[in-house]
Design a protein around this motif. Structure first.
Motif, PDB file in Angstrom:
ATOM      1  N   ILE A 221       0.831  -1.204   0.000  1.00  0.00           N
ATOM      2  CA  ILE A 221       0.000   0.000   0.000  1.00  0.00           C
ATOM      3  C   ILE A 221       0.863   1.249   0.000  1.00  0.00           C
ATOM      4  O   ILE A 221       0.618   2.199  -0.756  1.00  0.00           O
ATOM      5  CB  ILE A 221      -0.949  -0.001   1.210  1.00  0.00           C
ATOM      6  CG1 ILE A 221      -1.996  -1.103   1.050  1.00  0.00           C
ATOM      7  CG2 ILE A 221      -1.631   1.357   1.372  1.00  0.00           C
ATOM      8  CD1 ILE A 221      -2.858  -1.309   2.275  1.00  0.00           C
TER       9      ILE A 221
ATOM     10  N   TYR B 146      -6.306   5.519   0.890  1.00  0.00           N
ATOM     11  CA  TYR B 146      -5.285   4.813   1.651  1.00  0.00           C
ATOM     12  C   TYR B 146      -5.365   5.138   3.146  1.00  0.00           C
ATOM     13  O   TYR B 146      -4.749   4.461   3.968  1.00  0.00           O
ATOM     14  CB  TYR B 146      -3.880   5.187   1.147  1.00  0.00           C
ATOM     15  CG  TYR B 146      -3.576   4.722  -0.253  1.00  0.00           C
ATOM     16  CD1 TYR B 146      -3.333   3.381  -0.528  1.00  0.00           C
ATOM     17  CD2 TYR B 146      -3.516   5.626  -1.311  1.00  0.00           C
ATOM     18  CE1 TYR B 146      -3.031   2.948  -1.817  1.00  0.00           C
ATOM     19  CE2 TYR B 146      -3.220   5.212  -2.604  1.00  0.00           C
ATOM     20  CZ  TYR B 146      -2.978   3.878  -2.846  1.00  0.00           C
ATOM     21  OH  TYR B 146      -2.682   3.455  -4.124  1.00  0.00           O
TER      22      TYR B 146
ATOM     23  N   LYS C 262      -5.499   0.432   6.553  1.00  0.00           N
ATOM     24  CA  LYS C 262      -5.619   1.876   6.368  1.00  0.00           C
ATOM     25  C   LYS C 262      -4.600   2.604   7.247  1.00  0.00           C
ATOM     26  O   LYS C 262      -4.341   2.209   8.385  1.00  0.00           O
ATOM     27  CB  LYS C 262      -7.020   2.368   6.752  1.00  0.00           C
ATOM     28  CG  LYS C 262      -8.162   1.738   5.957  1.00  0.00           C
ATOM     29  CD  LYS C 262      -8.191   2.246   4.523  1.00  0.00           C
ATOM     30  CE  LYS C 262      -9.386   1.663   3.773  1.00  0.00           C
ATOM     31  NZ  LYS C 262      -9.427   2.159   2.370  1.00  0.00           N
TER      32      LYS C 262
END
Length: 209
Positions: free
Chosen positions: A49, A81, A173
């Motif tokens: 990510i 994100y 996240k």
């Protein structure tokens, strides 16, 4: 009231958008397979990510664009994100419960805009640092991890960035970013606490005016 410039925090945060040179000692990690309550699914791990976010921002910067265009890009492409709802609640602390539902939603939007505006305001002055990524390490519980990146600029001291992730129902996240140990969320919490203590919780909604 105008939001205080986040010099110490965003000197660290903004450099993640510079061109990236990953260390050969840290190859590109692969997505991991995790299970939810109903079915097995692929969930991209935090290391991937972070690299994807940096790649997206770097590509956008190469295309140029005015600050308002960059801000729109951040809000559309980079915001997913992050969990800004969670970050805003952490930043507002106990004052969060003093806001009604609409005020809470407005505060989340304001918080996100402040966060990204500070970022966009700095990126035009970036150089071309090299970035060394480090493997994710466990956080305070099994649903949290931290991914670090050492940023080395052609001129200036290296900056250690810590991206704190938690595992949400929608995947991993970011909920905080730290630069050399300084937390962005903690900075905002102190700022908003002073604001609310002086003018009341509703003043949180005017923090950038």
């Amino acid at each position: 009231m105008k939001l205080v410039t986040l010099v110490s925090i965003f000197l660290g945060i903004n450099i993640i958008v510079s061109p990236v040179v990953a260390s050969e000692a840290n190859p590109q990690p692969q997505p991991v397979i995790e299970k939810n309550s109903s079915q097995e699914q692929t969930i991209v791990n935090p290391e991937v990510i972070l690299r994807n976010a940096i790649t997206a921002v770097t590509g956008q910067l190469k295309n140029g664009g005015k600050p308002e265009q960059l801000l729109a890009f951040f809000n559309k492409e980079i915001a997913p994100y992050f969990d800004f709802n969670y970050m805003a609640r952490l930043a507002a602390s106990y004052h969060w419960n003093s806001l009604d539902d609409k005020q809470q939603n407005d505060f989340v939007t304001l918080f996100q805009n402040n966060f990204f505006q500070a970022l966009v305001g700095k990126i035009s002055n970036l150089g071309s640092p090299n970035i060394q990524f480090y493997p994710a390490r466990p956080g305070s519980n099994h649903n949290e991890v931290t991914v670090s990146a050492q940023v080395i600029q052609p001129q200036g001291m290296p900056v250690l960035m810590d991206f704190r992730f938690y595992r949400s129902d929608n995947g991993w996240k970011v909920f905080d970013v730290m630069a050399d140990g300084s937390s962005a969320v903690l900075y905002y919490r102190r700022f908003y606490a002073e604001l609310a203590n002086r003018y009341g919780a509703s003043a949180l909604l005017g923090g950038s005016k």
